[in-house]
Design a protein around this motif. Structure first.
Motif, mmCIF file in Angstrom:
data_model
loop_
_atom_site.group_PDB
_atom_site.id
_atom_site.type_symbol
_atom_site.label_atom_id
_atom_site.label_comp_id
_atom_site.label_asym_id
_atom_site.label_seq_id
_atom_site.Cartn_x
_atom_site.Cartn_y
_atom_site.Cartn_z
ATOM 1 N N SER A 183 -6.780 -22.487 -46.902
ATOM 2 C CA SER A 183 -7.554 -23.568 -46.310
ATOM 3 C C SER A 183 -8.270 -23.111 -45.040
ATOM 4 O O SER A 183 -9.484 -23.352 -44.882
ATOM 5 N N PHE A 184 -7.569 -22.421 -44.154
ATOM 6 C CA PHE A 184 -8.184 -22.051 -42.880
ATOM 7 C C PHE A 184 -9.148 -20.868 -43.025
ATOM 8 O O PHE A 184 -10.116 -20.772 -42.281
ATOM 9 N N THR A 185 -8.898 -19.977 -43.970
ATOM 10 C CA THR A 185 -9.873 -18.913 -44.205
ATOM 11 C C THR A 185 -11.141 -19.467 -44.852
ATOM 12 O O THR A 185 -12.242 -18.944 -44.639
ATOM 13 N N GLY A 191 -12.931 -15.845 -45.709
ATOM 14 C CA GLY A 191 -12.928 -15.399 -47.094
ATOM 15 C C GLY A 191 -12.457 -13.978 -47.313
ATOM 16 O O GLY A 191 -13.243 -13.095 -47.655
ATOM 17 N N TYR A 192 -11.164 -13.731 -47.112
ATOM 18 C CA TYR A 192 -10.631 -12.382 -47.323
ATOM 19 C C TYR A 192 -10.674 -11.973 -48.793
ATOM 20 O O TYR A 192 -10.762 -10.797 -49.112
ATOM 21 N N GLY A 193 -10.601 -12.938 -49.697
ATOM 22 C CA GLY A 193 -10.682 -12.631 -51.118
ATOM 23 C C GLY A 193 -9.357 -12.346 -51.780
ATOM 24 O O GLY A 193 -9.311 -12.122 -52.998
ATOM 25 N N ASN A 194 -8.257 -12.342 -51.016
ATOM 26 C CA ASN A 194 -6.949 -12.104 -51.628
ATOM 27 C C ASN A 194 -6.412 -13.336 -52.339
ATOM 28 O O ASN A 194 -5.539 -13.236 -53.183
ATOM 29 N N ILE A 195 -6.934 -14.509 -51.994
ATOM 30 C CA ILE A 195 -6.567 -15.749 -52.673
ATOM 31 C C ILE A 195 -7.851 -16.419 -53.143
ATOM 32 O O ILE A 195 -8.736 -16.732 -52.330
ATOM 33 N N VAL A 196 -7.954 -16.630 -54.455
ATOM 34 C CA VAL A 196 -9.189 -17.177 -55.036
ATOM 35 C C VAL A 196 -8.824 -18.342 -55.947
ATOM 36 O O VAL A 196 -7.939 -18.209 -56.808
ATOM 37 N N PRO A 197 -9.453 -19.505 -55.800
ATOM 38 C CA PRO A 197 -9.184 -20.628 -56.708
ATOM 39 C C PRO A 197 -9.706 -20.335 -58.107
ATOM 40 O O PRO A 197 -10.780 -19.756 -58.264
ATOM 41 N N VAL A 198 -8.943 -20.738 -59.093
ATOM 42 C CA VAL A 198 -9.316 -20.417 -60.474
ATOM 43 C C VAL A 198 -9.875 -21.615 -61.229
ATOM 44 O O VAL A 198 -10.684 -21.446 -62.149
ATOM 45 N N SER A 199 -9.478 -22.825 -60.846
ATOM 46 C CA SER A 199 -9.965 -24.000 -61.565
ATOM 47 C C SER A 199 -11.233 -24.531 -60.918
ATOM 48 O O SER A 199 -11.480 -24.343 -59.715
ATOM 49 N N ALA A 200 -12.047 -25.213 -61.723
ATOM 50 C CA ALA A 200 -13.311 -25.744 -61.220
ATOM 51 C C ALA A 200 -13.082 -26.801 -60.145
ATOM 52 O O ALA A 200 -13.845 -26.891 -59.174
ATOM 53 N N GLY A 201 -12.031 -27.591 -60.298
ATOM 54 C CA GLY A 201 -11.745 -28.630 -59.317
ATOM 55 C C GLY A 201 -11.414 -28.062 -57.950
ATOM 56 O O GLY A 201 -11.927 -28.518 -56.925
ATOM 57 N N VAL A 202 -10.534 -27.055 -57.917
ATOM 58 C CA VAL A 202 -10.145 -26.435 -56.646
ATOM 59 C C VAL A 202 -11.331 -25.678 -56.042
ATOM 60 O O VAL A 202 -11.511 -25.651 -54.819
ATOM 61 N N GLN A 203 -12.147 -25.076 -56.874
ATOM 62 C CA GLN A 203 -13.342 -24.399 -56.369
ATOM 63 C C GLN A 203 -14.289 -25.390 -55.703
ATOM 64 O O GLN A 203 -14.884 -25.096 -54.653
ATOM 65 N N ALA A 204 -14.431 -26.577 -56.284
ATOM 66 C CA ALA A 204 -15.295 -27.605 -55.699
ATOM 67 C C ALA A 204 -14.738 -28.059 -54.346
ATOM 68 O O ALA A 204 -15.501 -28.268 -53.390
ATOM 69 N N ILE A 205 -13.415 -28.187 -54.256
ATOM 70 C CA ILE A 205 -12.794 -28.567 -52.981
ATOM 71 C C ILE A 205 -13.031 -27.484 -51.930
ATOM 72 O O ILE A 205 -13.317 -27.771 -50.760
ATOM 73 N N ALA A 206 -12.930 -26.216 -52.352
ATOM 74 C CA ALA A 206 -13.149 -25.101 -51.427
ATOM 75 C C ALA A 206 -14.587 -25.094 -50.907
ATOM 76 O O ALA A 206 -14.833 -24.845 -49.720
ATOM 77 N N VAL A 207 -15.536 -25.369 -51.787
ATOM 78 C CA VAL A 207 -16.942 -25.434 -51.360
ATOM 79 C C VAL A 207 -17.139 -26.566 -50.363
ATOM 80 O O VAL A 207 -17.820 -26.413 -49.330
ATOM 81 N N ALA A 208 -16.539 -27.725 -50.647
ATOM 82 C CA ALA A 208 -16.650 -28.861 -49.738
ATOM 83 C C ALA A 208 -16.033 -28.542 -48.375
ATOM 84 O O ALA A 208 -16.574 -28.921 -47.330
#
Length: 245
Positions: A183-185, A191-208
């Motif tokens: 959340s804080f990255t 965006g270190y890239g070591n943790i990446v959301p895989v589902s479309a829903g979580v990706q949308a939350i990350a973009v928001a």
């Protein structure tokens, strides 16, 4: 009259600044930040997605302090404190009885998410009517920024509790600790890239969250620049020739 009498001393302005700084520290936002540090630590040590009742209690206290510091209407404060007290007592009872289950975890996560949505809104509402850059404005902006990160952490946590598939893939432990880090990255667009959301829903939350973080920084910087305009103290008055004679 002599020129020394006509020149204004900067001491009153310096005293006013010192008084403003002291008032900023007395505003209570430093206490909000201290509670947020404790909350962050309690969430960071969680190796599962199950919310921690002690962390939940600290979160309730944090929101209660925010409502007090931001001078929310007394009637609203009373209603909020009753709700927070009931939630706190329920959390203590369930912890004492050793009650566990997904329904309880979802309830704690949802309540925390709502609380951490109300808190930054109250801070922004309190600060939007103030002018000038001081310690209170900086502490308030920092507290609101951290609260936004905590809010999105709990959004990821709630999604993890409601879905069967891992939010960050099979290689990452879907814990409150990893959700907090992600959340804080994302909020800071590190965006270190070591943790990446895989589902479309979580990706949308990350973009928001990333957009929210950028908009927050833009408005915070604009607020600071607006408050920092103007001289540190009033310029000295230049005596006229006839006044010096």
């Amino acid at each position: 009259m002599g020129s020394d009498d006509a020149v204004r001393s900067p001491l009153p302005s310096l005293r006013a600044r010192a008084a403003t700084t002291a008032a900023g520290w007395r505003s209570g936002y430093w206490f909000v930040l201290a509670l947020l540090v404790v909350t962050y630590g309690l969430c960071a040590i969680q190796d599962t997605s199950n919310p921690s009742p002690p962390a939940f209690l600290v979160q309730l206290v944090t929101v209660a302090v925010v409502l007090r510091v931001t001078r929310v209407h007394r009637r609203v404060q009373r209603v909020a404190w009753v709700i927070l007290a009931v939630a706190g007592v329920a959390a203590i009872i369930t912890t004492a009885l050793g009650t566990e289950g997904q329904l309880l975890d979802v309830a704690l996560s949802t309540a925390s998410m709502v609380a951490f949505f109300i808190a930054p809104v109250a801070i922004i509402r309190h600060q939007v009517q103030r002018r000038g850059l001081d310690i209170e404005a900086l502490l308030a902006a920092t507290a609101a920024y951290v609260l936004v990160g905590m809010f999105f952490t709990l959004v990821y946590n709630l999604v993890a509790l409601l879905t069967a598939s891992p939010a960050f893939g099979d290689d990452v432990v879907d814990s409150l600790s990893s959700q907090l880090f992600f959340s804080f990255t994302t909020l800071t667009t590190t965006g270190y890239g070591n943790i990446v959301p895989v589902s479309a829903g979580v990706q949308a939350i990350a973009v928001a969250e990333a957009i929210t973080g950028q908009l927050f920084l833009i408005t915070a910087v604009a607020r600071i620049m607006r408050g920092s305009r103007g001289p540190a103290y009033e310029p000295a008055a230049v005596p006229r020739a006839e006044e010096q004679s």
